[in-house]
Design a protein around this motif. Structure first.
Motif, PDB file in Angstrom:
ATOM      1  N   TRP A 267       0.653  -1.312  -0.204  1.00 28.24           N
ATOM      2  CA  TRP A 267       0.168   0.153   0.225  1.00 28.24           C
ATOM      3  C   TRP A 267       0.600   0.946   0.166  1.00 28.24           C
ATOM      4  N   LEU A 268       0.943   1.967  -1.407  1.00 26.50           N
ATOM      5  CA  LEU A 268       2.165   2.884  -1.571  1.00 26.50           C
ATOM      6  C   LEU A 268       1.452   4.282  -1.758  1.00 26.50           C
ATOM      7  N   LEU A 269       1.643   5.063  -0.400  1.00 28.47           N
ATOM      8  CA  LEU A 269       1.220   6.593  -0.116  1.00 28.47           C
ATOM      9  C   LEU A 269       1.888   7.317  -0.805  1.00 28.47           C
ATOM     10  N   LYS A 270       0.831   8.149  -2.209  1.00 32.45           N
ATOM     11  CA  LYS A 270       1.957   9.326  -2.408  1.00 32.45           C
ATOM     12  C   LYS A 270       1.334  10.695  -2.501  1.00 32.45           C
ATOM     13  N   THR A 271       0.080  11.344  -1.403  1.00 32.04           N
ATOM     14  CA  THR A 271      -0.312  12.490  -0.881  1.00 32.04           C
ATOM     15  C   THR A 271      -1.059  11.910  -0.207  1.00 32.04           C
ATOM     16  N   PRO A 272      -0.769  12.831   1.285  1.00 30.87           N
ATOM     17  CA  PRO A 272       0.144  14.015   1.429  1.00 30.87           C
ATOM     18  C   PRO A 272       0.925  13.494   1.322  1.00 30.87           C
ATOM     19  N   LEU A 273       1.124  12.421   1.958  1.00 31.88           N
ATOM     20  CA  LEU A 273       2.831  12.063   2.220  1.00 31.88           C
ATOM     21  C   LEU A 273       2.958  11.277   1.889  1.00 31.88           C
ATOM     22  N   GLN A 274       4.578  10.823   1.511  1.00 26.45           N
ATOM     23  CA  GLN A 274       5.289  10.276   0.874  1.00 26.45           C
ATOM     24  C   GLN A 274       4.673   8.402   2.266  1.00 26.45           C
ATOM     25  N   GLN A 275       4.373   7.389   2.080  1.00 32.21           N
ATOM     26  CA  GLN A 275       4.225   5.965   3.228  1.00 32.21           C
ATOM     27  C   GLN A 275       4.100   4.798   2.602  1.00 32.21           C
TER      28      GLN A 275
END
Length: 200
Positions: free
Chosen positions: A71-79
């Protein structure tokens, strides 16, 4: 003759009703579990009672049948997160770090994994499942069974076709989360980097 015609009519009605009810939970599970790897994008909307606008996050996901979920979060932060049988891990500068398993977020992510993998038997332990529609367009409603889950969720709604399209979590406190899975494809194998992420 009339008896024969009536019998044929009754048989036709039975056949139609059995066809109408032909798409069941097992078939849905089989359909969702079929792809070995699914790549896609997601948009998550978190609707909080205290805020006039939803909190929106976007990113990519990789679901691999034998490995788990990236699960590759791009926005609002990268995690980056990895969810598998061992639990939920978050990537930091030193690599993947396993998170405590009892948080609400951990339970939510486990639920996502079960839904995306079509694990209806796993879901049935915790929820009453109600399915409508057919293989091309279906709607699954999850109603919590346990006291613990009833304290968190009123209901969970999932819609899809060949793959899951949306997951909606309705919480008891009035907040809700809508997760939209976009541009999902099932034909592309894991990249070397993705295999490495699952193997670590």
């Amino acid at each position: 003759m009339n008896v024969f015609v009536k019998s044929l009519g009754a048989l036709a009605l039975l056949t139609l009703s059995s066809l109408a009810n032909a798409f069941d939970l097992q078939q849905l599970s089989d359909q969702l579990a079929k792809p070995d790897v699914i790549h896609g994008q997601f948009i998550q909307e978190k609707h909080l009672r205290a805020l006039p606008q939803p909190l929106i996050s976007k990113g990519n996901f990789v679901l691999a049948k034998h490995y788990g979920l990236l699960w590759l979060l791009k926005t609002p932060l990268q995690q980056d997160y990895r969810i598998n049988a061992k639990g939920i891990a978050r990537r930091d500068v030193s690599g993947w770090q396993l998170l405590p398993g009892k948080s609400a977020g951990a339970e939510q992510n486990r639920l996502f994994l079960a839904v995306l993998q079509g694990d209806s038997s796993g879901l049935q332990r915790d929820f009453e499942l109600t399915l409508s529609g057919d293989a091309q367009k279906w709607h699954l409603t999850l109603t919590p069974r346990s006291v613990l889950l009833k304290q968190v969720f009123n209901q969970i709604n999932i819609t899809g076709g060949t793959l899951v399209n949306t997951i909606e979590l309705l919480e008891t406190q009035g907040d809700s989360t809508v997760l939209r899975m976009q541009d999902s494809t099932a034909g592309q194998p894991l990249s070397d980097a993705e295999q490495h992420d699952f193997a670590e």
